[in-house]
Design an enzyme around this catalytic site. Structure first.
Site, PDB file in Angstrom:
ATOM      1  N   ARG A  34      24.839 -16.736  99.420  1.00 57.73           N
ATOM      2  CA  ARG A  34      23.909 -17.508 100.253  1.00 57.73           C
ATOM      3  C   ARG A  34      23.508 -18.824  99.597  1.00 57.73           C
ATOM      4  NH1 ARG A  34      20.350 -12.490 102.691  1.00 57.73           N
ATOM      5  NH2 ARG A  34      21.450 -12.373 104.673  1.00 57.73           N
ATOM      6  N   LYS A 199      19.512  -0.254 107.280  1.00 63.64           N
ATOM      7  CA  LYS A 199      18.407  -0.672 108.163  1.00 63.64           C
ATOM      8  C   LYS A 199      18.589  -0.010 109.518  1.00 63.64           C
ATOM      9  CE  LYS A 199      18.076  -5.191 106.046  1.00 63.64           C
ATOM     10  NZ  LYS A 199      18.708  -6.493 106.290  1.00 63.64           N
ATOM     11  N   GLY A 352      23.948  -9.281 104.658  1.00 68.59           N
ATOM     12  CA  GLY A 352      23.922  -9.670 103.258  1.00 68.59           C
ATOM     13  C   GLY A 352      24.681  -8.702 102.379  1.00 68.59           C
ATOM     14  N   GLY A 376      20.632  -9.474 110.458  1.00 68.34           N
ATOM     15  CA  GLY A 376      19.843  -9.286 111.676  1.00 68.34           C
ATOM     16  C   GLY A 376      20.052 -10.424 112.659  1.00 68.34           C
TER      17      GLY A 376
END
Ligand code: ADP
Ligand code: MG
Length: 396
Positions: A34, A199, A352, A376
């Site tokens: 990132r 998640k 990620g 997300g």
């Protein structure tokens, strides 16, 4: 949205929301993907003489100062990648940061401390967010949105500050948006989505909305146990969202009505405990016993998934198939990563940890059509949702 080329930035203070939320282990950056992805925008702005003020977050400090979640090590790495100095401001607001911004020369870059150390950043109260946004906006003449991983969030540094300054999308937000627009407008079919990771509740919400868009959904990782439970199977001590089982049943029924194939694991690698050298075994997916937890998809599942991906023309993959950080449970994630690297179809990796996983396996980003920095955000984009951080950007 406008691009940074539409902004007159020379000698101007430009506030950039970047996504520098990198995985850390023992104080070290374990994957700098990132940070690398933020380089094109920051370089372009600095080269054109902007005084660049960068905002970003790390982890979930929940409005408190958490020293382990300081962006200071990120400033160091960013400076190495940009091959120019990056100043770091421990303050987010107040006279110290005002002074640090005033001290910037044309082309200078300042990174502010973790914006989530301020509770107003993620406050549900709009007024609170707007107060922080006003403080941040006072530091700059223009705003650039380049944190693709956060554009699905209504947060002070993402949506509120954007409305207080002339704004534009950075290079990363532009290129990510281009890819995901292609996926929602005109994907080549069959179109398969592979979902995994931890998640679970976040991603379960997404699946229902993906049913109208995709032909096939493959479920692995921590998510699959809620699906197996919904299918009536025992899951032992595996990750399970018991309150989502009913929702998943509905999703499965809905998928059947629409002719969307939902592919679940047929075997699972289970372990006695959540540890790298735990006693392990491979069992049928409908026979996970109490005292065992599912850690990875099994070899027959790897074969099944590879088969379901072989004729897909478009594949989006979000979330590891197992606890890939532990070598004993990395085989499923690695096999899917390799299967997708070898296809000629349009392949997009989002998330990620998924992106970190492919790099950890030594597979180059360019073996895929696109490796997204957003998890997300990319999933919500794929659902066809209007993303608040994009909606606030001015039209050309
Ligand atoms: P991404 O960042 O790619 O969106 P997530 O953050 O949702 O993915 O999940 C990544 C994490 O999921 C990894 O740390 C991995 O260890 C974990 N995970 C994958 N499978 C399992 C499992 N069966 N049980 C527990 N955790 C899992
Ligand atoms: Mg993650």
């Amino acid at each position: 949205m406008r691009s940074i080329d539409d902004l007159d930035v020379s000698g101007q203070r430009v506030l950039v929301r970047a996504d520098l939320n990198v995985p850390m282990s023992a104080g070290e950056i374990s994957d700098d993907g990132r940070i690398r992805a933020s380089v094109p925008t920051l370089t372009a702005l600095a080269d054109r003489g902007a005084r660049v003020v960068v905002m970003a977050h790390l982890g979930r400090p929940k409005g408190k100062i958490v020293p382990e979640l300081s962006l200071a090590p990120v400033a160091t790495r960013l400076s190495e990648l940009l091959q120019r100095p990056v100043e770091f401001s421990p303050a987010l607001t107040g006279p110290d940061v005002q002074a640090a911004v005033s001290a910037l020369d044309d082309g200078g870059i300042l990174l502010l401390e973790n914006v989530r150390f301020d509770p107003r950043e993620t406050s549900k109260d709009r007024e609170q967010r707007q107060r922080l946004a006003a403080d941040l906006a006072s530091l700059a003449d223009a705003y650039v949105s380049d944190g693709f991983g956060v554009v699905h969030r209504e947060q002070a540094s993402v949506t509120d500050v954007a409305q207080l300054l002339p704004n534009a999308a950075g290079r990363l937000v532009e290129s990510e948006s281009r890819v995901f627009n292609r996926l929602i407008s005109d994907p080549d079919r069959p179109y398969a989505v592979v979902l995994g990771g931890a998640k679970v509740s976040d991603k379960l919400g997404v699946i229902g909305n993906l049913l109208s868009r995709v032909d096939r959904i493959l479920v692995g990782g921590g998510m699959c146990f809620t699906f197996l439970a919904a299918a009536g199977h025992p899951v032992g001590d595996s990750l399970l969202e018991a309150d989502q089982v009913e929702t998943v049943r509905q999703v499965l029924a809905d998928a059947a009505d629409r002719g969307v194939e939902v592919v679940l694991p047929v075997d699972i690698v289970v372990a006695r405990e959540f540890s790298p050298d735990a006693e392990k075994a491979t069992v049928a997916a409908d026979a996970i016993e109490a005292g065992w937890m599912g850690m990875d998809i099994g070899p027959r599942t790897i074969e099944l998934f590879a088969e379901k991906l072989a004729d897909a023309r478009t594949v989006v993959w979000n979330g590891p198939m197992g606890v890939f950080e532990m070598p004993a449970f990395a085989a499923g994630t690695q096999a899917i990563a390799e299967a997708l690297a070898d296809t000629s179809s349009f392949t997009v990796i989002g998330g990620g940890d998924s992106a970190a996983a492919i790099r950890a396996f030594g597979i180059a980003d360019d073996r895929y059509s696109h490796v997204s920095t957003g998890g997300g955000a990319s999933l919500e984009f794929l659902e066809g949702k209007q993303l608040p951080g994009l909606a606030v950007l001015e039209d050309r």
